[in-house]
Design an enzyme around this catalytic site. Structure first.
Site, PDB file in Angstrom:
ATOM      1  N   LYS A  12      -3.833   2.722  -2.382  1.00  0.00           N
ATOM      2  CA  LYS A  12      -5.175   3.297  -2.335  1.00  0.00           C
ATOM      3  C   LYS A  12      -4.993   4.722  -1.835  1.00  0.00           C
ATOM      4  CE  LYS A  12      -6.206  -0.351  -0.021  1.00  0.00           C
ATOM      5  NZ  LYS A  12      -6.883  -1.217   0.953  1.00  0.00           N
ATOM      6  N   ASP A  33       0.852  -1.183   0.000  1.00  0.00           N
ATOM      7  CA  ASP A  33       0.000   0.000   0.000  1.00  0.00           C
ATOM      8  C   ASP A  33       0.888   1.233   0.000  1.00  0.00           C
ATOM      9  OD1 ASP A  33      -2.462  -1.212   0.066  1.00  0.00           O
ATOM     10  OD2 ASP A  33      -2.496  -1.340   2.250  1.00  0.00           O
TER      11      ASP A  33
END
Ligand code: SAH
Length: 404
Positions: free
Chosen positions: A215, A193
């Site tokens: 994200k 991430d």
């Protein structure tokens, strides 16, 4: 001086006598118990920890001074009192009975020496360096660190396909757990991430495939369903996949969804907890999330939905009535709304607030404000995600410069 003979003893269920109940004894006992030894401590006094182990029946404590005959039936003995005469007497009895004995005060006078021991994934490393314990400890530590970092290839057999959901900690590469680091070093594929210890990716071997599932808040998002699919696909292709998450995988990280997807697909999956930014970011900015006499509760809240949002599961009025600590994640964009709803719920407007951006990273920044002023302060200082907001009296405490 002859070289000692390095050996591994099977002490499971075997009687080991430790004479002495101080901190040296305490250190040795931990290893002996881990080896399953039947430990008896002989000492008039013992540390609280040793006493606790006796109470928990992990060992037997004979609360008196050593007496000749105490080594009867022993396979191994440790003499670690602070009285050289007693230690010598223990060693002499051991010699007579043909029991190997370590002397903590005078290693060469014993018949056995304790190596510096390190463990890594079922491997035990023991190092002896004559009378230079610092040298053996340093070599042991270096070996274990090299193994943890994957610098030594100790993979006698191929890693089994599966997924490890690893909490990478808040960002500082040193704040991942030992297990997380070890599994990362074994990965064929790492799915990352934006948050978490990005620097660790540099340490991966060149053949490791790194997939960025960033994200980025309010930016391009890789669909969660697609991430789940990716994990399963790679495992089905025979790979060991580390899903590296920021902080702890289950603190607003959608980690459990990934676990469920793996379980549904019949793919082996393990979870490695991590150091959450909810506690770590405040800590490195000199804010303890709890403090005796100040805060006896800590509530961690996701700010990804506005207070009035129909999908919100947060009871904001109840949070407004709290006196303890409220930690808000993903709350920077809507900080004005959150401050307002807490004040509406009864939290005093002068309640201290701390905001910590990029906690534990080189670019870490933080500010102190109150509920009344925090929204303006965040705007003025240009605070942007990722940041943690701490509301409560703990945000008004400070120890002064604390190095981390
Ligand atoms: N699972 C993560 C949290 C994921 S939600 C954990 O346990 O830390 C993402 C939010 O975490 C960010 O919006 C921010 O509020 C917070 N966050 C993550 N890393 C952070 C850091 N290094 N400093 C400050 N906040 C951080």
């Amino acid at each position: 001086m002859t070289e000692p003979y390095l050996v591994g003893l099977d002490l499971a269920g075997r009687r080991v006598v430790v004479v002495g109940g101080g901190t040296v004894a305490q250190r040795r006992i931990a290893g002996l118990l881990a080896a399953g030894a039947d430990v008896e401590v002989v000492a008039p006094e013992a540390t609280t920890a040793v006493e606790g182990m006796a109470t928990a029946q992990e060992l037997r404590w004979t609360a008196r001074g050593y007496a000749d005959g105490d080594l009867e039936g022993a396979w191994y003995a440790v003499a670690c009192t602070d009285d050289a005469g007693v230690n010598a007497a223990v060693a002499a009895e051991a010699e007579r009975r043909h029991v190997f004995c370590v002397r903590a005060d005078d290693a060469p006078a014993g018949s056995a020496v304790t190596p510096a021991v390190g463990r890594h994934d079922g491997l035990t490393v023991g190092v002896l360096a004559g009378r230079r314990p610092r040298r053996s400890a340093a070599v042991r530590t270096a070996l274990v660190e090299a193994l943890q970092a994957g610098l030594v290839d100790d993979s006698a057999e191929p890693v089994r396909p599966g997924v490890a959901l690893v909490g990478g900690g808040p960002g500082d590469p040193e704040l991942i757990t030992v297990r997380g680091r070890r599994l990362l070093a074994r990965a064929d594929v790492v799915v990352t991430d934006r948050l978490g210890p990005r620097e660790l990716l540099d340490t991966l071997a060149p053949h490791v495939e790194v997939i960025d599932a960033s994200k980025i808040p309010y930016g391009r998002a890789m669909n969660q369903a697609r991430i789940n699919e990716l994990l399963v696909e790679h495992v089905r292709a025979g790979r060991f996949v580390v899903r590296l998450k920021g902080g702890d995988p289950y603190v607003f990280g959608r980690g459990f969804e990934e676990v469920l997807a793996c379980v549904d697909a019949g793919v082996p999956v393990t979870v490695v907890p991590g150091v959450t930014s909810a506690f770590a970011a405040p800590a490195v900015a000199d804010v303890p999330v709890s403090h005796r006499g100040v805060a006896h509760e800590i509530v961690v809240v996701s700010g990804h939905l506005a207070p009035g949002d129909p999908g919100s599961l947060v009871d904001w009025p109840a949070l407004g009535r709290l006196r303890g600590t409220v930690v808000l994640l993903m709350a920077v964009e809507r900080i004005a709304a959150f401050a307002a709803v807490l004040i509406d719920g009864g939290r005093p407007a002068d309640t201290p607030v701390a905001v910590v951006q990029d906690g534990t990273m080189r670019i870490q920044r933080s500010l102190r404000a109150t509920l009344a002023t925090v929204a303006d302060a965040v705007r003025e200082h240009g605070i942007s995600p990722p940041a943690v907001v701490v509301v409560g009296p703990v945000a008004g405490l400070a120890a002064g410069p604390v190095t981390s």
